[in-house]
Design an enzyme around this catalytic site. Sequence first.
Site, PDB file in Angstrom:
ATOM      1  N   ASP A  53      -1.190  -0.695   6.193  1.00  0.00           N
ATOM      2  CA  ASP A  53      -1.290  -0.133   7.541  1.00  0.00           C
ATOM      3  C   ASP A  53      -2.679   0.336   7.920  1.00  0.00           C
ATOM      4  O   ASP A  53      -2.949   0.592   9.086  1.00  0.00           O
ATOM      5  CB  ASP A  53      -0.330   1.059   7.677  1.00  0.00           C
ATOM      6  N   ASP A  57       0.881  -1.163   0.000  1.00  0.00           N
ATOM      7  CA  ASP A  57       0.000   0.000   0.000  1.00  0.00           C
ATOM      8  C   ASP A  57       0.924   1.221   0.000  1.00  0.00           C
ATOM      9  O   ASP A  57       2.040   1.149   0.519  1.00  0.00           O
ATOM     10  CB  ASP A  57      -0.886  -0.014   1.244  1.00  0.00           C
TER      11      ASP A  57
END
Length: 661
Positions: free
Chosen positions: A558, A349
């Site tokens: 995250d 990501d």
Amino acid sequence: MQATTKQLRQHAERSGSAQQQPRAPKPRRFDPRAMISNSEMQAALGSGVLMLVAWATGSWSEMLSVAIYVLSYAVGGWSKAKEGVETLVKERDLDVNLLMIAAALGAASIGYWNEGALLIFIFAMSGALESYTMERSKKDISSLLALKPATAVRIEQGAMNEVGIDQLVLGDLLLVRPGELIPADGKVCRGESAVDQASITGESLPVEKSVGSEVFAGTVNGEGPLYIEVTKAAENTLFAKIIKMVEEAETEVPESQRFIKRLESIYARVVVGATALLILLPPFLLDWSWSNTFYKAMVFLVVASPCALVSSIMPAMLSAISKSARKGILFKGGVHLENMARTKVVAFDKTGTLTEGIPQVTDFIASAGYDRDELLSISASIENLSRHPLAEAIVRKAEEEYLELQGVQESKSLTGWGIEGRIDGRLWSIGKSNLLDGNDQWTGPEAAGSNSLDYWRSLRGQLESEGKTVSVIMDGEKIAGMIALQDTLRPQAEAAVRKLQNLGIKVAMLTGDRAATAAVMARRTGVDLVFADLLPEDKVSHVKTLREQYGHVVMVGDGVNDAPALATATVGMGMGMKGSGAALEIADVVLMNDNIEEIAATISLARRSQRIVKQNMIFAVTVIAALMISNFVQGIALPFGVVGHEGSTILVILNGLRLLR
């Protein structure tokens, strides 16, 4: 719990000092004293000493020697015998512990007390080494939990008391000073501050908090003191979930170890059955003597036992997990280490993973009639009174250009928007660009060209399309300029990508950003594959496609929106310091220190552990086969069988322990 306004004000005046941040655990080195302090190791060493004493006294007192041998058996074999009997009684199954105790007692029954004691000693020693590995791994993993806040400042009857996190109850009133970790989930009762809550929501920029706002444990308070009412118990916090993950890691075993355990059960029955046949049949079929037959059967029982094979996997796995923990990488179980060794693609990501959530000024535009440097100096002077990350970025920009800051009067924070202050009597304010979304008739004194509202809206749109955060500078009611800020690329991002590629691994980036912004980031980091404009469900779809195309995929994320993709990947890796609770709940591996450069080293370590496991298994099977064949073809002495078989067990354990170096 409620406190008077006067008490809150008094506490606010005394809350200037910030909490000292937790220190990361220091790397643990091999410590012989720690190993000897292990109770199993003490029992093994005690058994060995008694064996030597019994052997030394045998020449002048056979009865005393036998008594000491019995004591040696009891000291070294008690725990293993207990484990074997419990397995037999509770699970109605045989294991290697019972086989070894049976072999030792069999050797003693035909007068080979020393050989039986040697078998007990070496078997206990190998078990102690394996237990030491497990304890070492647990300690290394648990030491990471020192990163959590241990105490909170609770206000009780007008006084501040420092209490442990586990003593907090619903309704407690807490004081959280600037820069401190918020110790519990709660609601703000008094105070205003920007809170960095990337650890919960994945947001890269702090969120303004005021009375009535929710705050979360594990987030970091910004520039102002906050008084918080606890709304959730300590066991529901982020770090409580991490503790739960550690407990899961201690019980979960890799697939290869489960296979060996199943094989051990079947194999143990076969060995016992074969030993019984060896005792009963050769005197009739081969005309062997009963003593010779029983001796060979005991040698077979020793050398055929799968001690080395059983010990081939977990010491190496636990050593790798322990070493990773020392570097801030927490595995939830050995199965994930196995899967990581097979990694073909690592998908990142972008926000909070390849970037670190520290904004920097990328564009500073002054309106017509304003000097850029003077306007930047004014902006930095006003923002210097705030601890908001965006404000700090503007101050850093002015410092980098060696601009002097000016005196500010009547500074005031404008909650939810920005900050204002007077310099030489003129009112300046800096804040969110949503001010431009007001009445179209508002244009300020200048209405044309580079001072028109359409111009600033167009410029804002262009900057935001590049993934930048935009603020406006106001000179009274007039737009004086615009500031664009952007999240900072992690310093180790490029190196992390390159190291993975050097291992032959493809690197992908999944992001919800616009394609243009993603392309810029891809060029800077050097990733192989870029997927932009993604919703959470799109990330899941792309992870599935990567698995179909390449094989095993590690997903690093995250935020809450990364959780589905983490669950879909072969191995989900969450960011521990700023990762959301949902991401950590689902992740198989947690980067406690958010150092993505360690991912390549972790994959290398996982691959190395798998190589060691294969070496151990091949070596163990080879030794067992060689000793079994030798016992029937030529015949080998029981002491040689003991040393050969149990020695191979110790060697495979020590080979696994090499990973702790």
